[in-house]
Design a protein around this motif. Structure first.
Motif, mmCIF file in Angstrom:
data_model
loop_
_atom_site.group_PDB
_atom_site.id
_atom_site.type_symbol
_atom_site.label_atom_id
_atom_site.label_comp_id
_atom_site.label_asym_id
_atom_site.label_seq_id
_atom_site.Cartn_x
_atom_site.Cartn_y
_atom_site.Cartn_z
ATOM 1 N N LEU A 177 35.115 -8.246 9.388
ATOM 2 C CA LEU A 177 35.240 -8.704 10.761
ATOM 3 C C LEU A 177 34.260 -7.963 11.671
ATOM 4 C CD1 LEU A 177 36.744 -10.497 12.747
ATOM 5 C CD2 LEU A 177 38.416 -8.673 13.038
ATOM 6 N N LEU A 178 34.147 -6.651 11.474
ATOM 7 C CA LEU A 178 33.214 -5.873 12.264
ATOM 8 C C LEU A 178 31.774 -6.247 11.940
ATOM 9 C CD1 LEU A 178 34.896 -2.351 12.070
ATOM 10 C CD2 LEU A 178 34.886 -3.914 14.003
ATOM 11 N N VAL A 179 31.505 -6.493 10.663
ATOM 12 C CA VAL A 179 30.157 -6.885 10.263
ATOM 13 C C VAL A 179 29.797 -8.236 10.869
ATOM 14 C CG1 VAL A 179 28.645 -7.434 8.326
ATOM 15 C CG2 VAL A 179 30.226 -5.511 8.151
ATOM 16 N N ALA A 180 30.771 -9.135 10.949
ATOM 17 C CA ALA A 180 30.522 -10.438 11.575
ATOM 18 C C ALA A 180 30.120 -10.248 13.037
ATOM 19 C CB ALA A 180 31.764 -11.321 11.468
ATOM 20 N N MET A 181 30.800 -9.318 13.718
ATOM 21 C CA MET A 181 30.441 -9.014 15.101
ATOM 22 C C MET A 181 29.004 -8.493 15.163
ATOM 23 S SD MET A 181 33.180 -9.320 17.225
ATOM 24 C CE MET A 181 34.968 -9.174 17.313
ATOM 25 N N TYR A 182 28.678 -7.635 14.212
ATOM 26 C CA TYR A 182 27.340 -7.051 14.171
ATOM 27 C C TYR A 182 26.280 -8.121 13.921
ATOM 28 C CZ TYR A 182 23.421 -4.264 12.437
ATOM 29 O OH TYR A 182 22.188 -3.729 12.227
ATOM 30 N N GLU A 236 20.935 -22.396 7.805
ATOM 31 C CA GLU A 236 21.831 -22.622 6.674
ATOM 32 C C GLU A 236 22.323 -21.292 6.106
ATOM 33 O OE1 GLU A 236 19.460 -24.958 4.097
ATOM 34 O OE2 GLU A 236 19.853 -26.841 5.145
ATOM 35 N N GLY A 237 21.432 -20.304 6.036
ATOM 36 C CA GLY A 237 21.831 -18.991 5.544
ATOM 37 C C GLY A 237 22.838 -18.336 6.463
ATOM 38 N N LEU A 238 22.641 -18.490 7.774
ATOM 39 C CA LEU A 238 23.564 -17.931 8.743
ATOM 40 C C LEU A 238 24.936 -18.567 8.598
ATOM 41 C CD1 LEU A 238 24.195 -16.251 11.277
ATOM 42 C CD2 LEU A 238 23.300 -18.156 12.636
ATOM 43 N N ARG A 239 24.971 -19.875 8.407
ATOM 44 C CA ARG A 239 26.250 -20.563 8.256
ATOM 45 C C ARG A 239 26.993 -20.079 7.010
ATOM 46 N NH1 ARG A 239 28.710 -25.060 10.210
ATOM 47 N NH2 ARG A 239 26.959 -25.446 11.595
ATOM 48 N N GLU A 240 26.247 -19.866 5.937
ATOM 49 C CA GLU A 240 26.874 -19.374 4.709
ATOM 50 C C GLU A 240 27.480 -17.993 4.908
ATOM 51 O OE1 GLU A 240 23.962 -19.481 1.675
ATOM 52 O OE2 GLU A 240 23.854 -21.678 1.588
ATOM 53 N N LYS A 241 26.750 -17.110 5.585
ATOM 54 C CA LYS A 241 27.264 -15.760 5.840
ATOM 55 C C LYS A 241 28.502 -15.813 6.725
ATOM 56 C CE LYS A 241 22.878 -13.241 5.393
ATOM 57 N NZ LYS A 241 21.958 -14.375 5.165
ATOM 58 N N MET A 242 28.450 -16.657 7.750
ATOM 59 C CA MET A 242 29.610 -16.785 8.635
ATOM 60 C C MET A 242 30.805 -17.352 7.893
ATOM 61 S SD MET A 242 28.237 -17.998 12.343
ATOM 62 C CE MET A 242 27.346 -16.851 13.400
ATOM 63 N N GLN A 243 30.558 -18.329 7.009
ATOM 64 C CA GLN A 243 31.633 -18.925 6.232
ATOM 65 C C GLN A 243 32.321 -17.873 5.364
ATOM 66 O OE1 GLN A 243 32.430 -22.542 6.212
ATOM 67 N NE2 GLN A 243 34.297 -21.515 5.505
ATOM 68 N N TYR A 244 31.510 -17.031 4.723
ATOM 69 C CA TYR A 244 32.059 -15.971 3.881
ATOM 70 C C TYR A 244 32.908 -15.006 4.712
ATOM 71 C CZ TYR A 244 32.296 -11.607 1.278
ATOM 72 O OH TYR A 244 32.749 -10.469 0.674
ATOM 73 N N GLY A 245 32.356 -14.564 5.846
ATOM 74 C CA GLY A 245 33.078 -13.609 6.679
ATOM 75 C C GLY A 245 34.362 -14.184 7.246
ATOM 76 N N MET A 246 34.295 -15.424 7.730
ATOM 77 C CA MET A 246 35.495 -16.043 8.306
ATOM 78 C C MET A 246 36.547 -16.318 7.251
ATOM 79 S SD MET A 246 35.004 -16.150 11.570
ATOM 80 C CE MET A 246 36.169 -17.364 12.214
ATOM 81 N N ASP A 247 36.120 -16.732 6.063
ATOM 82 C CA ASP A 247 37.079 -16.949 4.985
ATOM 83 C C ASP A 247 37.777 -15.651 4.617
ATOM 84 O OD1 ASP A 247 36.539 -19.626 4.843
ATOM 85 O OD2 ASP A 247 35.202 -19.490 3.108
ATOM 86 N N TYR A 248 37.011 -14.559 4.595
ATOM 87 C CA TYR A 248 37.582 -13.258 4.232
ATOM 88 C C TYR A 248 38.647 -12.839 5.248
ATOM 89 C CZ TYR A 248 37.955 -8.346 2.970
ATOM 90 O OH TYR A 248 38.441 -7.124 2.593
ATOM 91 N N VAL A 249 38.293 -12.872 6.533
ATOM 92 C CA VAL A 249 39.243 -12.401 7.539
ATOM 93 C C VAL A 249 40.463 -13.326 7.622
ATOM 94 C CG1 VAL A 249 37.501 -11.174 8.874
ATOM 95 C CG2 VAL A 249 37.969 -13.552 9.402
ATOM 96 N N ARG A 250 40.253 -14.602 7.347
ATOM 97 C CA ARG A 250 41.396 -15.512 7.342
ATOM 98 C C ARG A 250 42.309 -15.209 6.166
ATOM 99 N NH1 ARG A 250 40.046 -21.716 6.601
ATOM 100 N NH2 ARG A 250 39.197 -20.806 4.673
ATOM 101 N N ASN A 251 41.738 -15.019 4.978
ATOM 102 C CA ASN A 251 42.536 -14.748 3.788
ATOM 103 C C ASN A 251 43.259 -13.415 3.846
ATOM 104 O OD1 ASN A 251 41.674 -17.185 2.708
ATOM 105 N ND2 ASN A 251 39.989 -16.261 1.553
ATOM 106 N N HIS A 252 42.756 -12.494 4.655
ATOM 107 C CA HIS A 252 43.407 -11.188 4.796
ATOM 108 C C HIS A 252 44.313 -11.116 6.026
ATOM 109 C CE1 HIS A 252 40.514 -10.118 1.718
ATOM 110 N NE2 HIS A 252 41.139 -8.968 1.565
ATOM 111 N N GLY A 253 44.566 -12.254 6.624
ATOM 112 C CA GLY A 253 45.550 -12.309 7.702
ATOM 113 C C GLY A 253 45.067 -11.799 9.045
ATOM 114 N N TYR A 254 43.748 -11.721 9.265
ATOM 115 C CA TYR A 254 43.233 -11.224 10.530
ATOM 116 C C TYR A 254 43.200 -12.311 11.604
ATOM 117 C CZ TYR A 254 41.516 -7.269 7.772
ATOM 118 O OH TYR A 254 41.414 -6.184 6.949
ATOM 119 N N LEU A 255 43.243 -13.573 11.179
ATOM 120 C CA LEU A 255 43.171 -14.675 12.128
ATOM 121 C C LEU A 255 44.539 -15.320 12.324
ATOM 122 C CD1 LEU A 255 39.895 -16.499 11.015
ATOM 123 C CD2 LEU A 255 40.164 -14.665 12.700
ATOM 124 N N ARG A 256 44.735 -15.868 13.491
ATOM 125 C CA ARG A 256 45.972 -16.585 13.757
ATOM 126 C C ARG A 256 46.084 -17.782 12.816
ATOM 127 N NH1 ARG A 256 44.089 -17.504 18.984
ATOM 128 N NH2 ARG A 256 44.726 -19.661 18.607
#
Length: 215
Positions: free
Chosen positions: A79-84, A120-140
């Motif tokens: 999540l922090l890396v996504a912000m970065y 396209e590369g940016l979207r892939e990185k964002m997809q990975y980060g958002m999937d991670y934080v969602r799967n770990h319960g960080y998102l509503r």
């Protein structure tokens, strides 16, 4: 090894010149003169200015990606890396806006090829980060990840193409919108965790910027 070092020096010199004087304001003669090398030697390394310009844009992308990798290594918090990543892309757009704008105007094929891949590369990185934080319960539970990714990509695109008098202030405001939007998707517990670790991450970012500043 010497040939690789020579090629890297050419790219870095050309990048600085393109960004300072514009793509049309720099010739291969100018670059050769700045490097104190013959034009023949320059053309033995690059076929022409278009190939060299592509190499310059690739170098900037590689530096940006390296920042992301270093952030992942030092802070185990996607999540922090996504912000970065959002911050880094904002800096990229501001730092190289003249280079990007003139590439779009005078070398549209290079611009479209490079930025299509980059988006396209940016979207892939964002997809990975958002999937991670969602799967770990960080998102509503009601957070829509796909809409969020579209929102971020569209804002980053807007930062690239906008024609505004004060680009630095404009980029800053859009970047703040990204942060605010992402925080709005987070659970209360994840916000507490983020705020607790944010200062440490900020120190890491400052260290990375000192060691690997975009030139």
């Amino acid at each position: 090894m010497e040939a690789d070092n020579n090629k890297q020096k050419i790219i870095e010199t050309a990048l600085a010149m393109f960004n300072e004087r514009g793509c049309r304001g720099v010739t291969m003669d100018d670059i050769a003169q700045a490097l104190r090398m013959s034009k023949r030697t320059l053309y033995e390394t690059f076929d022409g200015k278009e190939e060299l310009l592509t190499a310059c844009l690739t170098l900037v992308q590689e530096r940006t990606n390296e920042r992301h990798r270093q952030a992942h290594k030092q802070v185990d918090e996607p999540l922090l890396v996504a912000m970065y990543m959002l911050r880094t892309n904002a800096l990229f757009i501001h730092k190289y806006h003249r280079l990007i704008e003139e590439t779009e105007r005078y070398y549209p094929e290079i611009h479209d090829r490079f930025f299509k891949i980059r988006t396209e590369g940016l979207r892939e990185k964002m997809q990975y980060g958002m999937d991670y934080v969602r799967n770990h319960g960080y998102l509503r539970s009601d957070a829509d990840v796909d809409i969020a990714i579209d929102f971020f990509c569209n804002l980053i695109q807007q930062k690239r193409i906008a024609k505004v008098p004060d680009r630095e202030e404009y980029v800053h405001r859009i970047n703040e919108m990204c942060f605010t939007y992402l925080r709005g998707l987070m659970t209360t517990d994840s916000l507490i965790r983020y705020d607790k670790e944010a200062n440490h991450f900020a120190d890491v970012v400052r260290k990375l910027d000192d060691e690997r500043s975009i030139k």
